[in-house]
Structures are given as C-alpha cells and as structure tokens.
Design a protein around this motif. Structure first.
Motif, PDB file in Angstrom:
ATOM      1  N   SER A 419       0.867  -1.172   0.000  1.00 11.52           N
ATOM      2  CA  SER A 419       0.000   0.000   0.000  1.00 11.52           C
ATOM      3  C   SER A 419       0.907   1.226   0.000  1.00 11.52           C
ATOM      4  CB  SER A 419      -0.907   0.000   1.242  1.00 11.52           C
ATOM      5  OG  SER A 419      -0.157   0.312   2.410  1.00 11.52           O
ATOM      6  N   PRO A 420       0.379   2.423  -0.108  1.00  6.36           N
ATOM      7  CA  PRO A 420       1.253   3.604  -0.078  1.00  6.36           C
ATOM      8  C   PRO A 420       2.029   3.772   1.219  1.00  6.36           C
ATOM      9  CG  PRO A 420      -0.863   4.170  -1.044  1.00  6.36           C
ATOM     10  CD  PRO A 420      -1.002   2.776  -0.504  1.00  6.36           C
ATOM     11  N   THR A 421       1.618   3.053   2.277  1.00  5.64           N
ATOM     12  CA  THR A 421       2.287   3.218   3.569  1.00  5.64           C
ATOM     13  C   THR A 421       3.035   1.979   4.035  1.00  5.64           C
ATOM     14  OG1 THR A 421       0.301   2.537   4.775  1.00  5.64           O
ATOM     15  CG2 THR A 421       0.558   4.901   4.300  1.00  5.64           C
ATOM     16  N   VAL A 422       2.747   0.820   3.469  1.00  2.00           N
ATOM     17  CA  VAL A 422       3.322  -0.437   3.958  1.00  2.00           C
ATOM     18  C   VAL A 422       4.138  -1.089   2.855  1.00  2.00           C
ATOM     19  CG1 VAL A 422       2.837  -2.729   4.882  1.00  2.00           C
ATOM     20  CG2 VAL A 422       1.427  -0.776   5.580  1.00  2.00           C
ATOM     21  N   ILE A 478      12.998  -9.436   4.238  1.00  4.17           N
ATOM     22  CA  ILE A 478      13.549  -9.242   5.583  1.00  4.17           C
ATOM     23  C   ILE A 478      12.457  -8.928   6.595  1.00  4.17           C
ATOM     24  CG2 ILE A 478      15.259  -8.003   6.965  1.00  4.17           C
ATOM     25  CD1 ILE A 478      16.409  -9.703   4.669  1.00  4.17           C
ATOM     26  N   ASP A 479      11.647  -7.897   6.301  1.00  2.00           N
ATOM     27  CA  ASP A 479      10.573  -7.540   7.240  1.00  2.00           C
ATOM     28  C   ASP A 479       9.553  -6.672   6.515  1.00  2.00           C
ATOM     29  OD1 ASP A 479      11.738  -5.078   6.944  1.00  2.00           O
ATOM     30  OD2 ASP A 479      12.392  -4.850   9.016  1.00  2.00           O
ATOM     31  N   THR A 480       8.490  -6.324   7.237  1.00  2.00           N
ATOM     32  CA  THR A 480       7.444  -5.448   6.722  1.00  2.00           C
ATOM     33  C   THR A 480       7.330  -4.237   7.634  1.00  2.00           C
ATOM     34  OG1 THR A 480       6.236  -7.346   5.826  1.00  2.00           O
ATOM     35  CG2 THR A 480       5.008  -5.278   6.097  1.00  2.00           C
ATOM     36  N   VAL A 481       7.300  -3.038   7.041  1.00  3.48           N
ATOM     37  CA  VAL A 481       7.257  -1.819   7.854  1.00  3.48           C
ATOM     38  C   VAL A 481       6.174  -0.884   7.346  1.00  3.48           C
ATOM     39  CG1 VAL A 481       9.686  -1.918   8.529  1.00  3.48           C
ATOM     40  CG2 VAL A 481       9.029  -0.692   6.459  1.00  3.48           C
ATOM     41  N   ASP A 482       5.651  -0.076   8.275  1.00  6.09           N
ATOM     42  CA  ASP A 482       4.750   1.027   7.959  1.00  6.09           C
ATOM     43  C   ASP A 482       5.603   2.293   7.958  1.00  6.09           C
ATOM     44  OD1 ASP A 482       2.932   3.137   7.925  1.00  6.09           O
ATOM     45  OD2 ASP A 482       1.439   2.044   9.080  1.00  6.09           O
TER      46      ASP A 482
END
Length: 787
Positions: A419-422, A478-482
């Motif tokens: 998404s635009p943030t995640v 590696i990971d998922t970030v907001d």
C-alpha cells in the motif's frame, strides 16, 4: 533468419532504388569534364615544433575551412584546381597566410606550418577563434570509423565537450549526458549506469570506439575529452554488443600531447561532496616522440537521503610512442574502484493501488536501508593501439582491449509496496562476480579514385570474447514496515542471517565468442552528393549455460546512406536504412535469475537535414526515424523481462548549437519519441507504450562570457524537461514528468578558473525512469589551477 533479411519487400525496393541512383550518378560523373577532387594537407606547429590542436585553417574567400586534429594535422578535401590563399590562426598566435596552387586531382602536402606566439595579437585572435565554437566541434574519427565531416555523415550524432562539462560544474557522467537531445540517464540497481534514448536502453558501451561496459561498475569523467552519442543504426560499425537500436554512447578520452602542462581541480558542494582531479601531461624525451599523460580523481559524496554514500578513485595513465614517421603506438589504462550504496528498486503489489512514486508516503529524504549494507566494485580497462601509415592514403590500425568488472560484494535494495504506507523490505547480496570483455580489431582505412569518383574506405575484422562468472548470490524478504511510523533502516547485521544463498540458472561460467567482418565505402559522386554502403557480418557462438541450449547465429547487417549538400559545406540532407540482428546478453530478473534471450531482428530508417552556417556560428540538425522490431523484449508488471512481441519506435530529434555573438553560446535540443508494443502474447497491452520511454524531452543551456572588461567572467542558465514514462508495459504505473533548472557563474583566466553552480533551482521533486528519487536543490563550487 538471414533469409528473412533479404525477403523483406521494403529492403529489396530500397536496395534496388539505391543501386539505380548510384548507377545513374556514376554515368553522369564519367561525362563531367572537371571534378572537385583535389586536396590540401599539412600540419600546424608552434615555434618549438609542438603540435597546435584545433587551429583554424581557412581558405580565404571560399567559405571553407577545417580545424586541426589533436596532433595538429589538417586536410581540406573536395577542391578544384586553382589558386588559394590559406589562412591559419589560433588564439595567442600570429596569423599566417600562405598562397597555394592546386592542379586537378592533386593532393598537395604543405611543409609544416609554424605559428609565432604573439601576445599583442591576442584580441584579434579572440575574434577569429570565436568563429569556431568549441562546444559545437563535431570533428571525430570514431562515429564512422574514418575521417568524415558532420555534413558528410548520413547519421545523426551529438557531442558533449569537456568545455561544456566544465562550464556546468558537472562531476558525473549522467548529468553530462543530459546535454544530448533525448538522452535520459539511469542508474541500475546493480550499480551500473545506462541511458535511454529513442525509446531504448543502452549503457556506455564504447570507449574510443572499442567495447567497454558500465553494467555493474560506474564511470568517472576525469579523463573524458568528450562524449559522443550516435543516434539510430550503429550496429554495422560497432556491432550489436556495443549498440542498441537507439544508438551508441562513446567516451573519447584525453590523449597525450606534446605540450607540458598540469591541471589540478577541487570541487566541493552539498551533501559533503569533495572531489579532487589531476591532469598531468608531459613529453618524456626531447624529440617529443614519447608522450605521457596521467588523469586521476578522488570522489567522496554523501546521499541527500539520510543514509547513503559514493566513494571512488580513478587512475588513468596513457602513453603515446611515435616509433617512426609511419608507426605510432598508444597504450592507456583505466583503474576505477567504487565503494557505494545502491539505489532502491521498488515493486508494487497489484492490490496496492499505487500508480506513481508520488503516491508513496515515505519521506522523500528517508532511506529504508542503512549504508553499512554497501557494495564494492572495481573495473580494469586496458587499451592498446598500433597505427601504421601504409602509404599517403592508406592506414592500418590494430586495436586490442581488455575490460573487466569485478564485484567483491553488492547489497542491493528492493521494496515491495503493499500500500502507499506499507512495504516489504527485501535485500540481496551478490558477490564474487566478474565480467571480462576481450576485443581484437584490425581496421584498414584508405582513399582512392575511380575516374572522377572518390572513395573513402574502411575494411575491418574483429574477435570478441566475453567471459562471466558468478559464484553466489543470496536474497530474501527481511521484514514489513509502515513508513508513516518510526522505523530503523535495515543494517547488514540484520540482513545477513536472513539471506538464502544459492545459484540461479545462468549463474555459472559463461563464455561467448563473436567473429566479425565489416566494410564501408563512402563514395563522393560529386562535391555535393555522396553515398555510404556498409555491411557487417557477425558469427555469434553462445555456449550452453544454466541449462539453456547453446546458440550459434550468423547475422548480416547492411547499412545504406545518402547525403546531398544543398548548400556546399553549409546545408545537407541525408537518409539511411538498415536491416540487422542484435545479439542479447542474458537479462537479470527480479528474483536473481537470468533470462537467456534470442537475437532481436529490426528494420531502421532515418532521414533529415543538417546545417552549419554563418561561419559555423549556427549548427542545427533535424532528423526523423522509424524503427520496427521483431521478437521485442518487454517488462511486465512484476519487473520480469519477456521476449514475445513486435515493437515500433518512431519520432524526431532537433539540435541547435549557436554562437550568435562573441562570448554567447546556446545549446538546445528537443526529442519526441513514440515507442509502442504493436503485437504480443498479451493482447491487453497491445498498442501500449513501451517501458522507460518518455515521449518528450528538452535540453537547454545558454552562457555568456564577458569579452573585454572583466574578461572571462560569465554566467550560465539552463535545464532539462523529461516527459512522463511508464515503468511497466500495462501503462498503469507512471513516472511523472519533471523540469529541472540550473544556473552557474564562473571566472576563467589563463592559469586558473573559479566557478559555482546551483542545481534544481525550484527544488523539484522528481524520479528517474526507474522510480528513484533525485536530489533537491544543491550546489557545487570548483577551483581549477593550470600550470
């Protein structure tokens, strides 16, 4: 596929028409009583016997003249019998006038002309020298692999000179190339450098006419004399390994000279930019038969992002040895080491609803990765040339080159936006990679006449060996970030434990061999009409690799060109036509695998007009081109390359270089390109725009230097506009159009120069055609000392 080349109806018609025209003009020429086929040749030296490059040699009252080359030689061709007054001049030297008399079909060789230094005549020479704009100097032996003036060449090419690069306080090759119409620079996720023009991507694959590469290594401009951008069909002379269907980028390096001189330069600027360059040239003996030049650079710079850097050093020695009056050897090398961070390459999930990098909520100056996950690469380039003058009109040139790219390690950054943030952060580390290119060429250049018709001929052969090996690579999510919340950039210590090592198809030792033969005949039917007939044959042998079958291909590439000078030595119209194949290197895929590609077949045609008028104070080129491709390569929405369709790229280029009054220089260009997918296995994208192909591109630069009071003080202003483009072939994700404006001020004196430049005056937010954000407003200041 070779049979397909000749079965093309348009080719047969064009070839038949071409032969008919040539035959007709040959008949007409044999009936003419006189032919302008005499010439004047010579060399310009100073009183110490050292060559004077780029001196003006003009036939007074005849509106005809040339510049001397880097060794002081000149040749004025296409003259009829009669009396002439030769006027020789250069800044800081007294003018010399020499009376000469020519007979029909005579090559008159004038004894060496020595110019006397004369400081009192400096103002007069400034006026004389200003007639030849150094930023409009298109004299080159590389574009056609033979001495051929711009107005005689049926191909379009642009030249970015070192004078323009210096005036704009440029420290990298990408910004330099923005001065060529239609050229858009791009940096690959692997760290290499490329360009896009006429709808196709190509790296800087030629150096002094020989193969080089920037696929995984960068390039430094400290030893660049000028950059030549050849537009359109170039594979006939350079080969498909060096050229794309858009053209060729050729770096011309600084050569040893007979004058002892040193130039040291320091540039500082925004984002902790510090750059030192040195250019040292000296003869090694009293006879000036052994000449040496050394260029070196140290470059350190941080990113405008919160993490990121680029550190590099270059050493480039060059040696020229005049073994005899006929034989000259040249040996030069280039050693470049780079330690840097890579650009982030973003992918976009179908459900993300993201249609542009403007949609992302990531801070424009924030990085997802820490710069301790870096890359170290090196490149070694060695070139040797032996030039032997067989006779007055025939020359043999033997060239050997080795280009090697080595990757110690390369952390590359990827983000898959949900998404635009995640986003999902992904990293890969590729190591123990090398790409080696070995080339051997033999070129024979000559001139002769058949009756009243003159020929300039090139006959050449080449061998190319490409070796590549990739020991291992590793990648993983590696990971998922907001990105709207606090997060830390990923560091190497967090990445390494999660990487999954492995070998991908095609990631073993790769060896390909290419044998080539080529020939060109430029025929001067009259002093106004000339034709170019070129043919290249390539035998390409790709061994079995990564489970894919080996491939052998014999490719035949003809090129036909016609030039007619509507106004002698001032305005010419031209056209060219080419059929050919282009062998493709394996393509790196987003998952680390490689796609082994078949050769691509294409038909290219081009026509236009060139002008060099008002004593060459105005140089202009307009050309229209049409390129159709069979078996085209495209990029899908996942970033994977596919080879499954037909493609047509068409458009036009305009270039204008003007020096209307002493001190005022204007360089402007506009390029329009319409590159579309005509047919493919995915009917949903038929008719769509091809990826990475902006439609409208504009470049502009104007500068003025005071000529009397405060002589040498000047200002410059200009910029670039690049239209929108699509990152994927579905034409949904759009890279926005942008306009970037820049300005500079400088004070140039004989033994020093100071300059400052402001880039991106309006603080425009913009992205490359691969979606990488670019620097906001920044500055660079330079001090150059000459002694």
């Amino acid at each position: 596929m070779v049979d397909k080349l000749y079965a093309t109806t348009s080719f047969r018609k064009s070839l038949g028409l071409f032969i008919l025209i040539c035959t007709g003009f040959a008949f007409l020429q044999t009936t003419q009583a006189q032919q302008q086929n005499s010439r004047i040749q010579g060399r310009i030296l100073n009183e110490s016997g050292q060559a004077i490059p780029f001196a003006n040699v003009i036939l007074k009252g005849r509106n005809k003249g040339v510049l001397t080359d880097e060794e002081g030689f000149f040749s004025i061709d296409g003259l009829s019998s009669g009396d002439y007054l030769l006027v020789v001049s250069h800044l800081g030297f007294a003018i010399r006038e020499i009376q000469v008399k020519l007979s029909a079909r005579q090559t008159l060789k004038i004894p060496d002309i020595k110019l006397r230094e004369n400081g009192s005549d400096l103002q007069e020479f400034t006026i004389t020298d200003s007639k030849v704009n150094p930023m409009a100097n298109k004299r080159t032996d590389y574009v056609a692999r033979m001495p051929l003036d711009n107005l005689e060449n049926p191909q379009v090419y642009n030249v970015v000179t070192k004078e323009l690069i210096q005036e704009q306080v440029i420290t990298n090759v990408g910004e330099s190339l923005r001065n060529a119409p239609g050229v858009v620079p791009v940096t690959y996720p692997s760290g290499g450098f490329g360009t896009t023009f006429r709808g196709f991507n190509i790296g800087i694959n030629a150096r002094n006419g020989m193969e080089t590469t920037t696929g995984r290594s960068s390039v430094d401009i400290a030893n660049v004399e000028r950059i030549e951008v050849l537009k359109g069909p170039s594979g006939t002379l350079f080969g498909g390994n060096v050229s794309s269907f858009g053209g060729v980028v050729n770096l011309v390096t600084k050569k040893p000279e007979e004058t002892k001189k040193t130039e040291v330069s320091y540039t500082a600027g925004s984002y902790n930019l510090h750059r030192i360059t040195a250019d040292i040239n000296t003869p090694l003996n009293k006879d000036n038969t052994v000449l040496f030049r050394l260029n070196a650079a140290v470059h350190k710079e941080k990113s405008f992002l919160d993490y990121g850097f680029y550190d590099a050093y270059l050493i480039s020695p060059s040696l020229l040895y005049k073994a005899s009056e006929r034989l000259t050897f040249t040996l030069d090398a280039e050693l470049l080491n780079v330690n840097s961070t890579r650009n982030l390459y973003s992918r976009y999930a179908p459900q993300s609803a993201i249609t542009s990098p403007e949609d992302l909520r990531l801070d424009y100056r924030k990085s997802l990765f820490h710069h301790d996950a870096d890359a170290e690469t090196s490149s070694t380039k060695i070139f040797a040339e032996a030039k032997y003058r067989l006779t007055d009109n025939w020359t043999s040139t033997t060239l050997i080159s080795f280009v090697g790219e080595d990757v110690d390690h390369s952390y590359q950054y990827y983000a898959t936006w949900l998404s635009p943030t995640v986003t999902v952060r992904n990293s890969g580390n590729w190591n123990s990679i090398y790409n080696n290119y070995t080339n051997i060429q033999e070129n024979i250049n000559g001139e002769f006449a058949t009756g009243n018709i003159r020929h300039k001929v090139l006959i050449g052969a080449g061998y190319r060996l490409f070796q590549s090996r990739s020991e291992s690579g590793s990648t993983n999510n590696i990971d998922t970030v907001d990105v709207t919340k606090d997060f830390l950039p990923l560091r190497r210590q967090a990445i390494d434990p999660l990487l999954v090592s492995g070998h991908w198809p095609g990631w073993n030792t790769v060896n390909t061999h290419t044998l080539s033969g080529y020939a060109t005949d430029v025929i001067a039917w009259t002093d106004r009409l000339s034709t170019m007939l070129s043919l290249r044959v390539d035998y390409f042998d790709r061994k079995e690799q990564g489970g894919a079958e080996g491939f052998q291909q014999t490719a035949l590439s003809p090129k036909l060109g016609v030039v007619y000078q509507v106004v002698k030595d001032q305005v010419s119209v031209f056209g060219n036509y080419m059929n050919g194949f282009q062998n493709q290197a394996p393509r790196m895929q987003p998952d680390g695998s490689q796609l082994v590609l078949d050769p691509v077949y294409a038909v290219q045609s081009e026509g236009g007009i060139k002008a060099e008028v008002f004593d060459k104070r105005l140089s202009a080129t307009f050309s229209y081109y049409h390129i159709s491709i069979d078996n085209a390569i495209r990029t899908n929405t996942d970033g994977f390359a596919l080879q499954d369709g037909e493609q047509v790229s068409k458009g036009f280029d305009i270039e204008l270089i003007a020096n209307p009054i002493p001190g005022l220089n204007v360089i402007a260009g506009y390029a329009y390109n319409d590159n579309r997918i005509v047919k493919t296995s995915d009917e949903a994208i038929e008719g769509n725009k091809a990826t990475d192909a902006p439609e409208n591109m504009v470049n502009f630069w104007a500068s003025y230097t005071l000529q009397h009071i405060l002589k040498g003080l000047g200002v410059g202003f200009g910029g670039n506009h690049v239209g929108k483009s699509y990152m994927f072939s579905d034409n949904i994700f759009t890279i926005p159009a942008y306009t970037v404006l820049n300005a500079s001020a400088f004070y140039d004196q004989p033994n020093w120069r100071a300059s400052v430049k402001l880039n991106n005056l309006t603080n425009e937010k913009y992205w490359t055609i691969w979606g990488v954000p670019q620097a906001p407003t920044n500055f660079a200041a330079n001090l150059t000392l000459r002694f």
